[in-house]
Design a protein around this motif. Structure first.
Motif, PDB file in Angstrom:
ATOM      1  N   ASP A 164     -58.887  -4.747  76.068  1.00  0.00           N
ATOM      2  CA  ASP A 164     -57.465  -4.986  75.814  1.00  0.00           C
ATOM      3  C   ASP A 164     -57.243  -6.054  74.761  1.00  0.00           C
ATOM      4  OD1 ASP A 164     -58.350  -7.097  77.341  1.00  0.00           O
ATOM      5  OD2 ASP A 164     -56.677  -7.085  78.745  1.00  0.00           O
ATOM      6  N   LYS A 165     -58.291  -6.759  74.380  1.00  0.00           N
ATOM      7  CA  LYS A 165     -58.182  -7.699  73.264  1.00  0.00           C
ATOM      8  C   LYS A 165     -58.109  -6.952  71.939  1.00  0.00           C
ATOM      9  CE  LYS A 165     -58.907 -11.502  75.761  1.00  0.00           C
ATOM     10  NZ  LYS A 165     -59.008 -10.857  77.108  1.00  0.00           N
ATOM     11  N   LYS A 166     -58.575  -5.697  71.948  1.00  0.00           N
ATOM     12  CA  LYS A 166     -58.663  -4.926  70.707  1.00  0.00           C
ATOM     13  C   LYS A 166     -57.637  -3.807  70.606  1.00  0.00           C
ATOM     14  CE  LYS A 166     -63.590  -5.684  69.829  1.00  0.00           C
ATOM     15  NZ  LYS A 166     -64.885  -4.999  69.545  1.00  0.00           N
ATOM     16  N   ILE A 167     -57.084  -3.355  71.742  1.00  0.00           N
ATOM     17  CA  ILE A 167     -56.149  -2.228  71.676  1.00  0.00           C
ATOM     18  C   ILE A 167     -55.064  -2.373  72.725  1.00  0.00           C
ATOM     19  CG2 ILE A 167     -57.358  -0.663  73.289  1.00  0.00           C
ATOM     20  CD1 ILE A 167     -56.735   1.572  71.143  1.00  0.00           C
ATOM     21  N   SER A 168     -53.866  -1.886  72.394  1.00  0.00           N
ATOM     22  CA  SER A 168     -52.758  -1.808  73.342  1.00  0.00           C
ATOM     23  C   SER A 168     -52.043  -0.485  73.128  1.00  0.00           C
ATOM     24  CB  SER A 168     -51.795  -2.989  73.176  1.00  0.00           C
ATOM     25  OG  SER A 168     -51.329  -3.093  71.844  1.00  0.00           O
ATOM     26  N   PHE A 169     -51.218  -0.109  74.109  1.00  0.00           N
ATOM     27  CA  PHE A 169     -50.558   1.186  74.111  1.00  0.00           C
ATOM     28  C   PHE A 169     -49.046   0.969  74.209  1.00  0.00           C
ATOM     29  CE2 PHE A 169     -54.812   1.497  75.730  1.00  0.00           C
ATOM     30  CZ  PHE A 169     -55.335   2.596  75.067  1.00  0.00           C
ATOM     31  N   ASP A 170     -48.367   1.164  73.092  1.00  0.00           N
ATOM     32  CA  ASP A 170     -46.919   0.958  72.974  1.00  0.00           C
ATOM     33  C   ASP A 170     -46.237   2.293  73.271  1.00  0.00           C
ATOM     34  OD1 ASP A 170     -44.315   0.497  72.175  1.00  0.00           O
ATOM     35  OD2 ASP A 170     -44.844  -0.453  70.284  1.00  0.00           O
ATOM     36  N   LEU A 171     -45.610   2.396  74.435  1.00  0.00           N
ATOM     37  CA  LEU A 171     -45.234   3.676  75.020  1.00  0.00           C
ATOM     38  C   LEU A 171     -44.348   4.546  74.147  1.00  0.00           C
ATOM     39  CD1 LEU A 171     -44.557   2.543  78.705  1.00  0.00           C
ATOM     40  CD2 LEU A 171     -46.623   3.598  77.763  1.00  0.00           C
ATOM     41  N   LEU A 172     -43.265   3.975  73.623  1.00  0.00           N
ATOM     42  CA  LEU A 172     -42.268   4.794  72.927  1.00  0.00           C
ATOM     43  C   LEU A 172     -41.462   3.935  71.972  1.00  0.00           C
ATOM     44  CD1 LEU A 172     -40.824   7.587  72.714  1.00  0.00           C
ATOM     45  CD2 LEU A 172     -39.252   6.760  74.457  1.00  0.00           C
ATOM     46  N   ASN A 173     -41.318   4.396  70.760  1.00  0.00           N
ATOM     47  CA  ASN A 173     -40.576   3.631  69.762  1.00  0.00           C
ATOM     48  C   ASN A 173     -39.066   3.679  70.012  1.00  0.00           C
ATOM     49  OD1 ASN A 173     -40.585   2.229  67.026  1.00  0.00           O
ATOM     50  ND2 ASN A 173     -39.156   3.905  66.674  1.00  0.00           N
ATOM     51  N   GLU A 174     -38.456   2.524  70.149  1.00  0.00           N
ATOM     52  CA  GLU A 174     -37.007   2.322  70.135  1.00  0.00           C
ATOM     53  C   GLU A 174     -36.228   3.317  71.001  1.00  0.00           C
ATOM     54  OE1 GLU A 174     -35.986   2.111  65.992  1.00  0.00           O
ATOM     55  OE2 GLU A 174     -37.184   0.299  65.696  1.00  0.00           O
ATOM     56  N   PRO A 175     -36.412   3.262  72.309  1.00  0.00           N
ATOM     57  CA  PRO A 175     -35.735   4.205  73.210  1.00  0.00           C
ATOM     58  C   PRO A 175     -34.221   4.044  73.212  1.00  0.00           C
ATOM     59  CG  PRO A 175     -37.535   3.048  74.313  1.00  0.00           C
ATOM     60  CD  PRO A 175     -37.288   2.343  73.026  1.00  0.00           C
ATOM     61  N   SER A 176     -33.536   5.162  73.369  1.00  0.00           N
ATOM     62  CA  SER A 176     -32.087   5.168  73.583  1.00  0.00           C
ATOM     63  C   SER A 176     -31.719   6.487  74.251  1.00  0.00           C
ATOM     64  CB  SER A 176     -31.318   5.014  72.268  1.00  0.00           C
ATOM     65  OG  SER A 176     -31.483   6.158  71.447  1.00  0.00           O
ATOM     66  N   MET A 177     -30.535   6.518  74.823  1.00  0.00           N
ATOM     67  CA  MET A 177     -30.003   7.753  75.397  1.00  0.00           C
ATOM     68  C   MET A 177     -29.051   8.349  74.373  1.00  0.00           C
ATOM     69  SD  MET A 177     -30.060   9.820  77.957  1.00  0.00           S
ATOM     70  CE  MET A 177     -30.541   9.038  79.501  1.00  0.00           C
ATOM     71  N   ARG A 178     -29.389   9.528  73.868  1.00  0.00           N
ATOM     72  CA  ARG A 178     -28.614  10.132  72.794  1.00  0.00           C
ATOM     73  C   ARG A 178     -27.996  11.448  73.274  1.00  0.00           C
ATOM     74  NH1 ARG A 178     -32.467  11.131  68.428  1.00  0.00           N
ATOM     75  NH2 ARG A 178     -32.308   8.919  67.968  1.00  0.00           N
ATOM     76  N   GLU A 179     -26.753  11.686  72.866  1.00  0.00           N
ATOM     77  CA  GLU A 179     -26.058  12.915  73.281  1.00  0.00           C
ATOM     78  C   GLU A 179     -26.789  14.149  72.796  1.00  0.00           C
ATOM     79  OE1 GLU A 179     -21.972  12.936  72.170  1.00  0.00           O
ATOM     80  OE2 GLU A 179     -21.359  11.577  73.787  1.00  0.00           O
ATOM     81  N   ASP A 180     -27.216  14.136  71.528  1.00  0.00           N
ATOM     82  CA  ASP A 180     -27.959  15.262  70.960  1.00  0.00           C
ATOM     83  C   ASP A 180     -29.309  14.720  70.491  1.00  0.00           C
ATOM     84  OD1 ASP A 180     -29.066  17.333  69.518  1.00  0.00           O
ATOM     85  OD2 ASP A 180     -27.277  17.756  68.323  1.00  0.00           O
ATOM     86  N   MET A 181     -30.359  15.120  71.174  1.00  0.00           N
ATOM     87  CA  MET A 181     -31.681  14.578  70.876  1.00  0.00           C
ATOM     88  C   MET A 181     -32.134  14.890  69.452  1.00  0.00           C
ATOM     89  SD  MET A 181     -33.828  12.597  72.136  1.00  0.00           S
ATOM     90  CE  MET A 181     -33.073  12.542  73.764  1.00  0.00           C
ATOM     91  N   ASN A 182     -31.540  15.886  68.823  1.00  0.00           N
ATOM     92  CA  ASN A 182     -31.959  16.286  67.483  1.00  0.00           C
ATOM     93  C   ASN A 182     -30.969  15.881  66.390  1.00  0.00           C
ATOM     94  OD1 ASN A 182     -34.493  17.713  68.138  1.00  0.00           O
ATOM     95  ND2 ASN A 182     -33.147  19.017  69.349  1.00  0.00           N
ATOM     96  N   ASP A 183     -30.067  14.954  66.722  1.00  0.00           N
ATOM     97  CA  ASP A 183     -29.115  14.423  65.743  1.00  0.00           C
ATOM     98  C   ASP A 183     -29.093  12.908  65.894  1.00  0.00           C
ATOM     99  OD1 ASP A 183     -27.061  13.666  64.106  1.00  0.00           O
ATOM    100  OD2 ASP A 183     -25.481  14.737  65.196  1.00  0.00           O
ATOM    101  N   GLN A 184     -29.727  12.209  64.966  1.00  0.00           N
ATOM    102  CA  GLN A 184     -29.852  10.761  65.118  1.00  0.00           C
ATOM    103  C   GLN A 184     -28.533  10.025  64.933  1.00  0.00           C
ATOM    104  OE1 GLN A 184     -32.658  10.597  61.737  1.00  0.00           O
ATOM    105  NE2 GLN A 184     -31.636   8.719  61.177  1.00  0.00           N
ATOM    106  N   HIS A 185     -27.534  10.693  64.393  1.00  0.00           N
ATOM    107  CA  HIS A 185     -26.226  10.046  64.242  1.00  0.00           C
ATOM    108  C   HIS A 185     -25.284  10.373  65.399  1.00  0.00           C
ATOM    109  CE1 HIS A 185     -27.156   8.388  60.359  1.00  0.00           C
ATOM    110  NE2 HIS A 185     -27.419   9.572  59.836  1.00  0.00           N
ATOM    111  N   SER A 186     -25.752  11.134  66.390  1.00  0.00           N
ATOM    112  CA  SER A 186     -24.896  11.422  67.544  1.00  0.00           C
ATOM    113  C   SER A 186     -24.774  10.171  68.409  1.00  0.00           C
ATOM    114  CB  SER A 186     -25.463  12.588  68.358  1.00  0.00           C
ATOM    115  OG  SER A 186     -26.683  12.233  68.969  1.00  0.00           O
ATOM    116  N   LYS A 187     -23.787  10.167  69.273  1.00  0.00           N
ATOM    117  CA  LYS A 187     -23.495   8.988  70.094  1.00  0.00           C
ATOM    118  C   LYS A 187     -24.710   8.616  70.945  1.00  0.00           C
ATOM    119  CE  LYS A 187     -20.139   7.189  73.426  1.00  0.00           C
ATOM    120  NZ  LYS A 187     -18.947   7.509  74.256  1.00  0.00           N
ATOM    121  N   GLN A 188     -25.031   7.321  70.960  1.00  0.00           N
ATOM    122  CA  GLN A 188     -26.174   6.884  71.741  1.00  0.00           C
ATOM    123  C   GLN A 188     -25.853   5.601  72.495  1.00  0.00           C
ATOM    124  OE1 GLN A 188     -29.236   6.413  68.762  1.00  0.00           O
ATOM    125  NE2 GLN A 188     -28.762   4.277  68.439  1.00  0.00           N
ATOM    126  N   SER A 189     -26.634   5.333  73.525  1.00  0.00           N
ATOM    127  CA  SER A 189     -26.455   4.146  74.361  1.00  0.00           C
ATOM    128  C   SER A 189     -27.812   3.771  74.939  1.00  0.00           C
ATOM    129  CB  SER A 189     -25.447   4.435  75.474  1.00  0.00           C
ATOM    130  OG  SER A 189     -25.911   5.513  76.283  1.00  0.00           O
TER     131      SER A 189
END
Length: 381
Positions: free
Chosen positions: A172-197
């Protein structure tokens, strides 16, 4: 020094050393807990950031890693889009079944990058920038939603099991596992400009806990990191008991860091010119607002939860002097609180090399254009 005084002094030193090693979790600790994560400094490497099969155009070389090492950096984060290491028909949208079709050849290439980076003294953080059912960016059609669909969650755990198994015997001194980049709840998962929270805390906990358990089934000592909720901005109180470190961001305020960035602004032609400090639009931007933004993260680290800033920096349309003034405050706040950081990229729009800024007097560096002012800021932070 008299023998009695020597023994007394040595005893006090030994006692202080012992106390400094007390870890968070004991009921009667004598010293306030410190950030358990090292204050790593480095860069994101974008070799496998695209959902497409990597072309080699943006390949990180051993020479690049040697430069990082020579300049004093000790960390790289590798954001990965899971489709880049899959085999499927790319002329159409991916199916839920095809999410399991691993291309071992590409996985081997990623593993080779990890090993090479470690050879040059880098701690490597593997990150799913695009996971089954979620990405902060559009451009690839997801077949389901990570937060609401059990099939997406099963695939998410499957991918992390694969990576944890691949590096099962790496410290663990050499590697770590970053689960998911910048999580949010988005109305349309395939539209990054859709409403999110923000993702509801109980849902984030469920997914993070199961993913961490999948990773630690392969090695109970594996280091797991979770990006802050609400696109990396917010501490996740719901997981502080899970032995999972948390990753903040260094993009606040966006009026500075993402000035005229088309993926972050709907109207890039009518934005107020950035200033630091100064009035920008309806807000006065200052160091005080940065200190308030980072205070929850500082408090979290003082609770004994590991904190690192997995991404930070500024797109190349912000005036260079404004960028440097702002980022000097960002890195000063992080460094004074023993929180490390990683610039979004090494070579490219956010990087120290070939950033494409029009207002920088670049230095030639083995055929690359080096922003020496930016590099000096980073090495002194």
């Amino acid at each position: 020094m008299q023998r009695r005084n020597f023994i007394k002094t040595a005893g006090l030193v030994s006692l202080a050393a012992g106390l400094s090693e007390l870890t968070y979790g004991t009921e009667n600790f004598l010293l306030p807990p410190q950030n358990p994560l090292p204050a790593w400094k480095g860069f994101n490497l974008l070799d496998y950031f695209s959902p497409n099969v990597p072309s080699g155009k943006q390949k990180t070389t051993a020479e690049h890693l040697k430069w990082m090492q020579d300049w004093g950096f000790d960390f790289v984060r590798i954001p990965i889009a899971y489709p880049c290491y899959l085999k499927f028909d790319r002329s159409r949208n991916i199916t839920a079944e095809e999410v399991y079709h691993i291309d071992e050849q590409v996985v081997d290439q990623i593993s080779e990058l990890v090993t090479t980076a470690q050879k040059y003294g880098m701690h490597v953080s593997l990150n799913l920038h695009r996971a089954p059912g979620y990405c902060i960016n559009a451009g690839f059609h997801e077949p389901y939603n990570l937060w609401t669909d059990e099939e997406a969650q099963k695939a998410f755990y499957y991918h992390w099991t694969m990576w944890a198994k691949r590096f099962k015997n790496v410290s663990d001194k050499k590697i770590s596992f970053d689960l998911l980049n910048e999580p949010s709840m988005r109305e349309d998962m395939n539209d990054q400009h859709s409403k999110q929270s923000a993702v509801p805390g109980d849902i984030y906990r469920k997914v993070a806990k199961a993913a961490a358990e999948a990773i630690r089934k392969e090695n109970p000592k594996h280091l797991v990191i979770a990006d802050g909720n609400n696109v990396g901005n917010s501490v996740i109180p719901e997981i502080v008991d899970l032995n999972i470190a948390q990753s903040c961001r260094g993009y606040y305020p966006h009026a500075i860091s993402h000035y005229k960035a088309p993926w972050a602004n709907k109207d890039i032609d009518n934005l107020p010119l950035p200033k630091w400090p100064g009035q920008v639009g309806d807000k006065y931007l200052s160091r005080q607002m940065l200190e308030e933004y980072y205070q929850p993260w500082i408090n979290l680290s003082k609770q004994g939860v590991g904190v690192h800033c997995g991404e930070c920096g500024c797109w190349n349309k912000t005036p260079h002097d404004v960028f440097i003034a702002w980022f000097s405050d960002v890195t000063d706040i992080l460094s004074k609180n023993k929180i490390g950081f990683a610039i979004w990229n090494f070579i490219g729009d956010f990087g120290v090399l070939d950033s494409g800024r029009s207002d920088v007097d670049y230095e030639n560096w083995y055929g690359h254009k080096l922003d020496r002012t930016f590099l000096n800021l980073l090495t002194k932070a």
